[in-house]
Design a protein around this motif. Structure first.
Motif, PDB file in Angstrom:
ATOM      1  N   LYS A  62       0.826  -1.203   0.000  1.00  0.00           N
ATOM      2  CA  LYS A  62       0.000   0.000   0.000  1.00  0.00           C
ATOM      3  C   LYS A  62       0.866   1.262   0.000  1.00  0.00           C
ATOM      4  O   LYS A  62       0.602   2.223  -0.736  1.00  0.00           O
ATOM      5  N   GLU A  63       1.926   1.243   0.805  1.00  0.00           N
ATOM      6  CA  GLU A  63       2.818   2.398   0.832  1.00  0.00           C
ATOM      7  C   GLU A  63       3.528   2.586  -0.509  1.00  0.00           C
ATOM      8  O   GLU A  63       3.734   3.719  -0.967  1.00  0.00           O
ATOM      9  N   ALA A  64       3.901   1.470  -1.164  1.00  0.00           N
ATOM     10  CA  ALA A  64       4.539   1.587  -2.477  1.00  0.00           C
ATOM     11  C   ALA A  64       3.577   2.185  -3.500  1.00  0.00           C
ATOM     12  O   ALA A  64       3.956   3.042  -4.316  1.00  0.00           O
ATOM     13  N   ALA A  65       2.312   1.745  -3.457  1.00  0.00           N
ATOM     14  CA  ALA A  65       1.325   2.309  -4.378  1.00  0.00           C
ATOM     15  C   ALA A  65       1.122   3.793  -4.115  1.00  0.00           C
ATOM     16  O   ALA A  65       1.072   4.615  -5.042  1.00  0.00           O
ATOM     17  N   TYR A  66       1.026   4.150  -2.858  1.00  0.00           N
ATOM     18  CA  TYR A  66       0.883   5.567  -2.527  1.00  0.00           C
ATOM     19  C   TYR A  66       2.110   6.366  -2.974  1.00  0.00           C
ATOM     20  O   TYR A  66       1.994   7.499  -3.463  1.00  0.00           O
ATOM     21  N   GLY A  67       3.303   5.773  -2.816  1.00  0.00           N
ATOM     22  CA  GLY A  67       4.515   6.470  -3.240  1.00  0.00           C
ATOM     23  C   GLY A  67       4.543   6.700  -4.742  1.00  0.00           C
ATOM     24  O   GLY A  67       4.892   7.792  -5.214  1.00  0.00           O
ATOM     25  N   ALA A  68       4.161   5.666  -5.522  1.00  0.00           N
ATOM     26  CA  ALA A  68       4.125   5.831  -6.978  1.00  0.00           C
ATOM     27  C   ALA A  68       3.103   6.889  -7.382  1.00  0.00           C
ATOM     28  O   ALA A  68       3.348   7.720  -8.271  1.00  0.00           O
ATOM     29  N   ASN A  69       1.969   6.868  -6.707  1.00  0.00           N
ATOM     30  CA  ASN A  69       0.945   7.877  -7.001  1.00  0.00           C
ATOM     31  C   ASN A  69       1.450   9.281  -6.675  1.00  0.00           C
ATOM     32  O   ASN A  69       1.241  10.236  -7.441  1.00  0.00           O
ATOM     33  N   GLN A  70       2.131   9.426  -5.582  1.00  0.00           N
ATOM     34  CA  GLN A  70       2.669  10.736  -5.216  1.00  0.00           C
ATOM     35  C   GLN A  70       3.734  11.201  -6.208  1.00  0.00           C
ATOM     36  O   GLN A  70       3.798  12.386  -6.562  1.00  0.00           O
ATOM     37  N   VAL A  71       4.577  10.272  -6.686  1.00  0.00           N
ATOM     38  CA  VAL A  71       5.588  10.645  -7.685  1.00  0.00           C
ATOM     39  C   VAL A  71       4.921  11.122  -8.971  1.00  0.00           C
ATOM     40  O   VAL A  71       5.320  12.138  -9.572  1.00  0.00           O
ATOM     41  N   HIS A  72       3.876  10.408  -9.409  1.00  0.00           N
ATOM     42  CA  HIS A  72       3.154  10.815 -10.619  1.00  0.00           C
ATOM     43  C   HIS A  72       2.528  12.196 -10.439  1.00  0.00           C
ATOM     44  O   HIS A  72       2.635  13.068 -11.320  1.00  0.00           O
ATOM     45  N   PHE A  73       1.905  12.398  -9.307  1.00  0.00           N
ATOM     46  CA  PHE A  73       1.288  13.704  -9.047  1.00  0.00           C
ATOM     47  C   PHE A  73       2.343  14.811  -8.990  1.00  0.00           C
ATOM     48  O   PHE A  73       2.106  15.935  -9.455  1.00  0.00           O
ATOM     49  N   ASP A  74       3.494  14.495  -8.420  1.00  0.00           N
ATOM     50  CA  ASP A  74       4.566  15.496  -8.361  1.00  0.00           C
ATOM     51  C   ASP A  74       5.043  15.873  -9.763  1.00  0.00           C
ATOM     52  O   ASP A  74       5.277  17.055 -10.060  1.00  0.00           O
ATOM     53  N   LEU A  75       5.183  14.880 -10.647  1.00  0.00           N
ATOM     54  CA  LEU A  75       5.603  15.170 -12.018  1.00  0.00           C
ATOM     55  C   LEU A  75       4.579  16.044 -12.744  1.00  0.00           C
ATOM     56  O   LEU A  75       4.929  17.022 -13.416  1.00  0.00           O
ATOM     57  N   VAL A  76       3.315  15.685 -12.588  1.00  0.00           N
ATOM     58  CA  VAL A  76       2.268  16.482 -13.238  1.00  0.00           C
ATOM     59  C   VAL A  76       2.246  17.897 -12.683  1.00  0.00           C
ATOM     60  O   VAL A  76       2.109  18.886 -13.421  1.00  0.00           O
ATOM     61  N   ALA A  77       2.396  18.017 -11.364  1.00  0.00           N
ATOM     62  CA  ALA A  77       2.407  19.349 -10.753  1.00  0.00           C
ATOM     63  C   ALA A  77       3.606  20.160 -11.237  1.00  0.00           C
ATOM     64  O   ALA A  77       3.497  21.373 -11.485  1.00  0.00           O
ATOM     65  N   GLN A  78       4.758  19.501 -11.394  1.00  0.00           N
ATOM     66  CA  GLN A  78       5.933  20.215 -11.908  1.00  0.00           C
ATOM     67  C   GLN A  78       5.711  20.690 -13.343  1.00  0.00           C
ATOM     68  O   GLN A  78       6.081  21.816 -13.704  1.00  0.00           O
ATOM     69  N   LEU A 189      -8.095  12.605 -15.687  1.00  0.00           N
ATOM     70  CA  LEU A 189      -8.375  11.210 -16.017  1.00  0.00           C
ATOM     71  C   LEU A 189      -7.320  10.278 -15.419  1.00  0.00           C
ATOM     72  O   LEU A 189      -7.644   9.202 -14.887  1.00  0.00           O
ATOM     73  N   ALA A 190      -6.046  10.724 -15.488  1.00  0.00           N
ATOM     74  CA  ALA A 190      -4.980   9.897 -14.904  1.00  0.00           C
ATOM     75  C   ALA A 190      -5.138   9.785 -13.391  1.00  0.00           C
ATOM     76  O   ALA A 190      -4.948   8.708 -12.806  1.00  0.00           O
ATOM     77  N   VAL A 191      -5.508  10.913 -12.770  1.00  0.00           N
ATOM     78  CA  VAL A 191      -5.718  10.876 -11.313  1.00  0.00           C
ATOM     79  C   VAL A 191      -6.867   9.939 -10.956  1.00  0.00           C
ATOM     80  O   VAL A 191      -6.774   9.126 -10.021  1.00  0.00           O
ATOM     81  N   ASP A 192      -7.966  10.047 -11.710  1.00  0.00           N
ATOM     82  CA  ASP A 192      -9.105   9.162 -11.438  1.00  0.00           C
ATOM     83  C   ASP A 192      -8.738   7.702 -11.674  1.00  0.00           C
ATOM     84  O   ASP A 192      -9.112   6.813 -10.890  1.00  0.00           O
ATOM     85  N   THR A 193      -7.997   7.469 -12.763  1.00  0.00           N
ATOM     86  CA  THR A 193      -7.584   6.086 -13.048  1.00  0.00           C
ATOM     87  C   THR A 193      -6.676   5.546 -11.954  1.00  0.00           C
ATOM     88  O   THR A 193      -6.820   4.405 -11.499  1.00  0.00           O
ATOM     89  N   ARG A 194      -5.746   6.415 -11.521  1.00  0.00           N
ATOM     90  CA  ARG A 194      -4.831   5.974 -10.462  1.00  0.00           C
ATOM     91  C   ARG A 194      -5.582   5.734  -9.154  1.00  0.00           C
ATOM     92  O   ARG A 194      -5.289   4.778  -8.419  1.00  0.00           O
ATOM     93  N   ALA A 195      -6.548   6.597  -8.876  1.00  0.00           N
ATOM     94  CA  ALA A 195      -7.343   6.404  -7.657  1.00  0.00           C
ATOM     95  C   ALA A 195      -8.130   5.098  -7.729  1.00  0.00           C
ATOM     96  O   ALA A 195      -8.230   4.354  -6.742  1.00  0.00           O
ATOM     97  N   ALA A 196      -8.685   4.815  -8.927  1.00  0.00           N
ATOM     98  CA  ALA A 196      -9.412   3.552  -9.079  1.00  0.00           C
ATOM     99  C   ALA A 196      -8.471   2.358  -8.915  1.00  0.00           C
ATOM    100  O   ALA A 196      -8.818   1.353  -8.265  1.00  0.00           O
TER     101      ALA A 196
END
Length: 377
Positions: A62-78, A189-196
């Protein structure tokens, strides 16, 4: 003098404390009867360790999934931040260039409210003649004559070029806005997909954990059932052996010589004693009857003594009543004598007072005697 208050040696203190801890642990281990006799449930401990490992693995996933999601969000935010910085960087430049390119004086179409003909006053009636005395009626401009044709063409081309440039800039801005909207939609869409995906992953982890817990519970239930079955079998075997021993032993045979002790015949064995024989019972009964007779004689003697004490108490009460009556009579006689004596004494005092008033105190006091006891001096 020698200083005897020296601090203790740390090594010695540590060694003593270690020995004390070892002794305390040893006492706990020896005095704990359950652990010493039964031991520790190794299977339960192993199952608990396995459950803990599964739980830790689920947490790590679960922590690894959250970490990957946070990295993706960080890239998009950058990316969005970089695009916004670029827009902020070229927007002021465009704002500064627009007045110089699109708001020139020659391209203005506004008129003064106080003088609508002001733009035309700067031009003469004849384009080739700048004489101020030639007005509009001088007919200096002939038909099909255009002296500023080249200038007009050049201005038209410049205006057309600027218009095309503005159109291109607007189209580019619109395209950039559309691309930004598409990028935002893709990001959403990517955020929703990742959340799903994370929700599915969490659900799968929960299912795996529940499945593991259910399996562990089943294993524990099976082990507990097996343990209960074995205990029941042992209890049945023990009960059967006990019944067989009772049937085959001399406990239920009814023989009294079995209850006698081998070394001391006067003593009996408590575990095999079945009661007394008729002879001891008769002896005990006779002894009890003798005790009853003695008890009755003792009760009769006590009753006689109590009656004697009661009669003596009655006699003492009567004597006390007689003494009380005599005391009352003496008190009454004393009061009568005292009254007569007081009456006689009063008569004598009255006669003495009359004698003093009539014979002794006959002279009246004068004013000379009235001055005494009238001041403090």
């Amino acid at each position: 003098m020698f200083n005897l208050n020296l601090p203790p040696d740390p090594k010695e203190v540590a060694a003593i404390e270690a020995r004390r801890n070892r002794e305390r642990e040893r006492q706990n281990r020896f005095f704990d009867v359950r652990t010493r006799v039964i031991g520790v449930d190794v299977r339960a401990l192993n199952s608990q360790v396995q459950e803990q490992k599964l739980r830790e693995a689920a947490e790590r996933s679960k922590e690894a999934a959250y970490g990957a999601n946070q990295v993706h969000f960080d890239l998009v935010a950058q990316m969005l931040q970089k695009k916004e910085e670029e827009r902020k960087r070229w927007l002021p430049q465009k704002v500064q260039e627009f007045p110089a390119q699109g708001q020139q004086l020659k391209k203005m179409h506004e008129f003064c409210l106080w003088d609508p003909d002001q733009p035309w006053k700067g031009y003469s009636a004849c384009r080739g003649d700048t004489k101020p005395q030639c007005g509009p009626a001088s007919m200096q401009c002939l038909s099909r004559e255009d002296l500023d044709r080249t200038t007009c063409r050049r201005m038209q081309q410049e205006f057309k070029h600027s218009l095309e440039k503005q159109v291109k800039e607007q189209q580019q801005a619109r395209a950039e806005e559309i691309s930004a909207d598409e990028l935002r939609d893709k990001l959403r869409l990517a955020v929703d997909t990742r959340a799903a995906q994370l929700a599915k992953l969490e659900e799968s982890c929960c299912k795996a954990m529940r499945y593991a817990v259910a399996n562990a519970n089943k294993v524990q239930a099976a082990e507990q059932a097996e343990r209960k079955r074995q205990e029941h079998q042992r209890e049945q075997a023990t009960s059967f052996k006990d019944i067989q021993h009772q049937v085959n032993s001399g406990l239920l045979t009814g023989k009294h010589h079995i209850t006698q002790h081998a070394e001391a015949p006067s003593q009996v064995l408590p575990h095999s004693w079945k009661g007394m024989t008729p002879e001891p019972r008769t002896t005990i009964k006779k002894f009890q009857e003798a005790q009853c007779h003695e008890k009755q004689a003792q009760r009769q003697a006590e009753k006689a003594l109590e009656a004697q004490w009661g009669s003596q108490a009655i006699n003492l009460a009567q004597a006390a009543l007689e003494l009380e009556e005599q005391e009352k009579e003496l008190c009454a006689e004393f009061r009568r004598g005292l009254g007569s004596f007081n009456q006689q004494l009063a008569q004598e005092q009255k006669a003495q007072q009359n004698y003093l008033n009539s014979i002794i105190y006959t002279n009246q006091p004068t004013a000379h005697y009235l001055q005494f006891n009238t001041s403090s001096r």
